[in-house]
Design an enzyme around this catalytic site. Structure first.
Site, PDB file in Angstrom:
ATOM      1  N   CYS A   2       0.740  -1.125   0.023  1.00 21.63           N
ATOM      2  CA  CYS A   2       0.026  -0.030  -0.065  1.00 21.63           C
ATOM      3  C   CYS A   2       0.911   1.250  -0.028  1.00 21.63           C
ATOM      4  CB  CYS A   2      -0.951  -0.057   1.198  1.00 21.63           C
ATOM      5  SG  CYS A   2      -1.812  -1.551   1.640  1.00 21.63           S
ATOM      6  N   ARG A  27       1.192   1.732  -6.101  1.00 21.19           N
ATOM      7  CA  ARG A  27       1.499   0.795  -4.828  1.00 21.19           C
ATOM      8  C   ARG A  27       0.074  -0.072  -4.562  1.00 21.19           C
ATOM      9  NH1 ARG A  27       6.301   1.443  -1.729  1.00 21.19           N
ATOM     10  NH2 ARG A  27       5.262  -0.159  -0.166  1.00 21.19           N
ATOM     11  N   TRP A  74      -3.735  -1.862  -1.493  1.00 20.96           N
ATOM     12  CA  TRP A  74      -3.785  -3.065  -2.166  1.00 20.96           C
ATOM     13  C   TRP A  74      -4.058  -4.246  -1.123  1.00 20.96           C
ATOM     14  CZ3 TRP A  74      -1.290  -7.989  -2.006  1.00 20.96           C
ATOM     15  CH2 TRP A  74      -1.328  -8.533  -3.454  1.00 20.96           C
ATOM     16  N   ASN A 100       0.752  -0.317   6.307  1.00 17.88           N
ATOM     17  CA  ASN A 100       1.382  -1.245   5.113  1.00 17.88           C
ATOM     18  C   ASN A 100       1.970  -2.612   5.573  1.00 17.88           C
ATOM     19  OD1 ASN A 100       2.172  -2.020   2.677  1.00 17.88           O
ATOM     20  ND2 ASN A 100       3.897  -0.952   2.265  1.00 17.88           N
ATOM     21  N   GLY A 101       1.342  -3.689   5.076  1.00 19.02           N
ATOM     22  CA  GLY A 101       2.018  -4.927   5.815  1.00 19.02           C
ATOM     23  C   GLY A 101       0.869  -5.858   6.033  1.00 19.02           C
ATOM     24  N   GLU A 486      10.279 -12.409 -20.418  1.00 21.05           N
ATOM     25  CA  GLU A 486      10.012 -11.006 -20.262  1.00 21.05           C
ATOM     26  C   GLU A 486       8.825 -10.340 -21.224  1.00 21.05           C
ATOM     27  OE1 GLU A 486      10.569  -9.238 -17.675  1.00 21.05           O
ATOM     28  OE2 GLU A 486      10.148  -7.066 -18.459  1.00 21.05           O
ATOM     29  N   LYS A 490       5.207  -9.013 -19.803  1.00 21.50           N
ATOM     30  CA  LYS A 490       4.841  -7.844 -20.211  1.00 21.50           C
ATOM     31  C   LYS A 490       3.284  -7.739 -20.548  1.00 21.50           C
ATOM     32  CE  LYS A 490       6.684  -5.676 -18.216  1.00 21.50           C
ATOM     33  NZ  LYS A 490       8.075  -5.708 -17.587  1.00 21.50           N
ATOM     34  N   GLU A 493       0.761  -9.078 -17.875  1.00 25.51           N
ATOM     35  CA  GLU A 493       0.277  -8.153 -16.903  1.00 25.51           C
ATOM     36  C   GLU A 493      -0.326  -6.780 -17.427  1.00 25.51           C
ATOM     37  OE1 GLU A 493       3.642  -6.723 -14.364  1.00 25.51           O
ATOM     38  OE2 GLU A 493       4.876  -6.401 -16.212  1.00 25.51           O
ATOM     39  N   HIS A 509       9.429 -30.525 -27.212  1.00 27.26           N
ATOM     40  CA  HIS A 509       9.218 -31.488 -26.170  1.00 27.26           C
ATOM     41  C   HIS A 509       7.694 -31.481 -25.342  1.00 27.26           C
ATOM     42  CE1 HIS A 509      13.393 -32.736 -26.345  1.00 27.26           C
ATOM     43  NE2 HIS A 509      13.520 -31.561 -26.388  1.00 27.26           N
ATOM     44  N   LYS A 608       2.975  -2.175  -7.707  1.00 28.84           N
ATOM     45  CA  LYS A 608       4.405  -1.758  -7.823  1.00 28.84           C
ATOM     46  C   LYS A 608       5.136  -2.482  -7.227  1.00 28.84           C
ATOM     47  CE  LYS A 608       7.392   0.183 -10.738  1.00 28.84           C
ATOM     48  NZ  LYS A 608       7.668  -0.560 -11.941  1.00 28.84           N
TER      49      LYS A 608
END
Ligand code: AGP
Length: 613
Positions: A2, A27, A74, A100-101, A486, A490, A493, A509, A608
């Site tokens: 957060c 965040r 968040w 936050n936590g 990567e 991208k 997300e 395979h 983030k």
């Protein structure tokens, strides 16, 4: 995860808090809220959803006061609705908190508090903290002492900011563990508190960072830093070099777009002061390393999460090729549980944009516990990952706001290349000629990146054709294998399109069974040591009717005749390839998301800085 803001001064707190929260929305954006002391009483405004809703609420129902706290959430405990939005107030209406936590023992604490007759108004773990503070906050106890007593009961990692209407001249903030930083900013007769620098950057550059197990009593003109037992500590002030403008979108539509286009500048900055092109030498003084120490290194473990881990995979190839030091990449969230084999001859290198990712910090702690040397490659100045390391390389990318990491991916690629040269030089494992050749290649980076960015139009065209796809496979080998991961990350997300990155040689395979006309194959087929192998992988995909979009080197007629579409990149030395192939894939994901009308900078469910485990 957060975002947290606090203000005490002479100005209107709500405006400053809302402005600060705007800079921290990356965040978390499940809900937002603020609390201000207005005429001796705490006034709260909070709602589910993005910050605009809170702004509208404050416009229609203003609050006025010169001390306040704010939060953008968040969600971890409790769905993202208004009653779970921070700030949370205790039962007396005197104390209010943003947090936050995660309170790991909150069920146990809640049961105790319920038995004491406390009435809970939300489903959050945070609310237990404010009730605990109230439990200890009697007439003889100042707020900071009540906070200390409460924190002693909590398990988990936290950053908190607390306000009391009874003591309207101070804010208490504290940090325990790796749940996100607390930065305190010094202004003229005003003080700022935030979880991240961008929130206070426009007001001040003089800051102090709280370490774990520290708290601060913040008044209008100063901050007293103490241990959680109240012992006063010497506080170290830092002057931030960031340009406030760089945390703004400017002419760009999204932060992600701006950050993609900043890569010429950010990579020039990451080279600046570290490379002497005339002497053909790299200087990484912030690693605090001498030749003896360099020669003692027997193994390197690179750790990080998501994009940072992908950068580490490229780093492994560069370090092993240039230094011949055995190098592994370990996903940070797995590392601490893997009983890692590390000792004093191992260096654990953590890569992190935020420097506050809980898993990465935990991996660093694990390395430390087992006696390894710790280095970090970090963007956020003063962050925990920078401070706890024995040495660090600063990415020098400037604030990265878009949730999808772009410039903080390419910077560590350059940093790891520099690191490999630096180590090899210190260890005497490359001769001067080779060193000069490698350093000379670095000079090409900004120009090559500029050439990739100039080709945005070809990417936009490809994005128009791909915007309706539902799946995609990204293939690469060698130095481009991490870029396949990567590129797929991208796309996932920000476009919410299912995408998989795969080592191209592994296709046969299993995953080749997925290939048909509906499955775009994005193949990284640049002219590098894996080129011929990639060509045959493309042939295999074409033979099964695959729709191949190749990222390929200018002038390659072979791939032009094979692939359905080509995204051209300039010719580059192979060790720099991953930098120039990453960029078109960043732009591709960006344009697909924009065409789909999605929220590029704040994709759903993400934040983030991931400061929870
Ligand atoms: C990248 O686009 C992601 N949003 C994510 O994977 C990120 O790289 C990861 O969470 C690590 O963050 P850090 O670099 O701040 O440690």
């Amino acid at each position: 995860m957060c975002g947290i803001v606090g203000y005490i001064g002479d100005r209107d707190a709500s405006g400053i808090i809302l402005n600060g929260l705007k800079k921290l929305e990356y965040r978390g954006y499940d809900s937002a809220g603020l609390a201000v002391i207005q005429k001796g009483k705490i006034e709260i405004r909070r709602d589910a959803g993005k910050l605009e809703k809170l702004v509208e609420m404050v416009i229609s129902s203003p609050v006025s006061g010169t001390i306040g706290i704010g939060h953008t959430r968040w969600a971890t405990h409790g769905v993202p609705n208004a009653r779970n939005a921070h700030p949370h107030m205790g039962s007396t209406g005197e104390v209010v908190i943003v947090h936050n936590g995660i309170v790991e023992n909150y069920l146990e604490l809640k049961e105790e508090l319920l038995a004491e007759g406390v009435n809970f108004k939300s489903d959050t773990d945070t609310e237990t903290i404010v009730h605990l503070i109230e439990r200890f906050y009697d007439d003889k106890t100042p707020l900071e002492l009540a906070v200390q007593k409460s924190l002693a009961l909590l398990k988990g990692a936290h950053g908190i900011v607390v306000l009391s209407a009874r003591e309207p001249n101070k804010i208490i903030t504290a940090r325990i563990g790796n749940a996100g930083g607390v930065v305190i900013g010094y202004g003229e007769n005003e003080m700022f508190i935030a979880s991240d620098i961008p929130a206070i950057l426009e007001h001040t550059r003089e800051v102090t960072f709280l370490d774990s197990m520290q708290m601060a009593i913040v008044t209008q003109d100063t901050a007293v830093i103490t241990t959680l037992d109240g012992d006063i500590l010497e506080s170290e002030k830092h002057t931030l070099p960031f340009d406030p403008v760089s945390a703004e979108k400017g002419e760009y539509r999204h932060f992600m777009q701006k950050e993609i286009h900043e890569q010429v500048r950010s990579l020039t900055d990451t080279l600046a002061g570290r490379v002497n092109f005339e002497e053909g030498k790299v200087f990484l003084d912030s690693l605090k390393l001498d030749a003896n120490q360099a020669n003692e290194i027997k193994k390197i473990i690179i750790t990080g999460c998501g994009t940072a881990a992908h950068a580490g995979m490229v780093g492994k190839i560069l370090i092993e090729r240039i230094t011949r030091i055995p190098t592994e990449v370990q996903i940070a969230s797995e590392f601490r549980y893997s009983e890692p084999i590390v000792d004093q001859h191992t260096v654990v290198i953590a890569i992190s944009q935020s420097g506050e990712t809980a898993d990465t910090l935990a991996a660093m702690e694990e390395g430390r516990k087992r006696g390894s040397k710790l280095w970090s490659i970090v963007n956020a100045l003063g962050s925990q990952a920078m401070r706890i390391a024995d040495g660090y390389i600063s990415m020098q990318s400037g604030p990265e706001i878009g949730v999808a990491s772009t410039k903080a991916f390419t910077a560590p690629l350059v940093d790891l290349y520099m690191l490999a040269i630096y180590l090899a030089d210190l260890r005497g494992s490359i001769n001067e000629k080779r060193r000069r050749e490698l350093v000379a290649e670095l000079r090409l980076v900004p120009d090559l990146v500029g050439k990739c960015l100039d080709r945005e139009e070809q990417i936009e065209n490809a994005a128009r054709e791909l915007k309706y796809i539902r799946n995609a496979i990204y293939l690469g080998r060698g130095i481009n294998m991490p870029i396949a991961y990567e590129g797929a990350l991208k796309l996932k997300e920000i476009s919410y399109i299912h995408a998989e990155g795969y080592p191209a040689g592994e296709m046969k395979h299993g995953p080749i069974a997925l290939i048909d006309r509906e499955m775009p194959v994005i193949a990284l087929v640049t002219r590098d040591p894996w080129y011929e192998k990639m060509i045959s992988q493309v042939e295999q995909a074409k033979a099964r009717g695959g729709n191949v979009i190749a990222v390929a080197t200018d002038g390659d007629d072979k791939i032009a005749s094979l692939a359905d579409q080509v995204l051209w990149v300039p010719e580059a030395p192979w060790m720099l390839t991953s930098i120039i192939t990453a960029i078109p894939l960043q732009m591709l994901a960006y344009h697909i998301a924009v065409l789909k009308g999605l929220d590029v900078d704040q994709p759903r469910n993400l934040a983030k800085s991931v400061t929870v485990e």
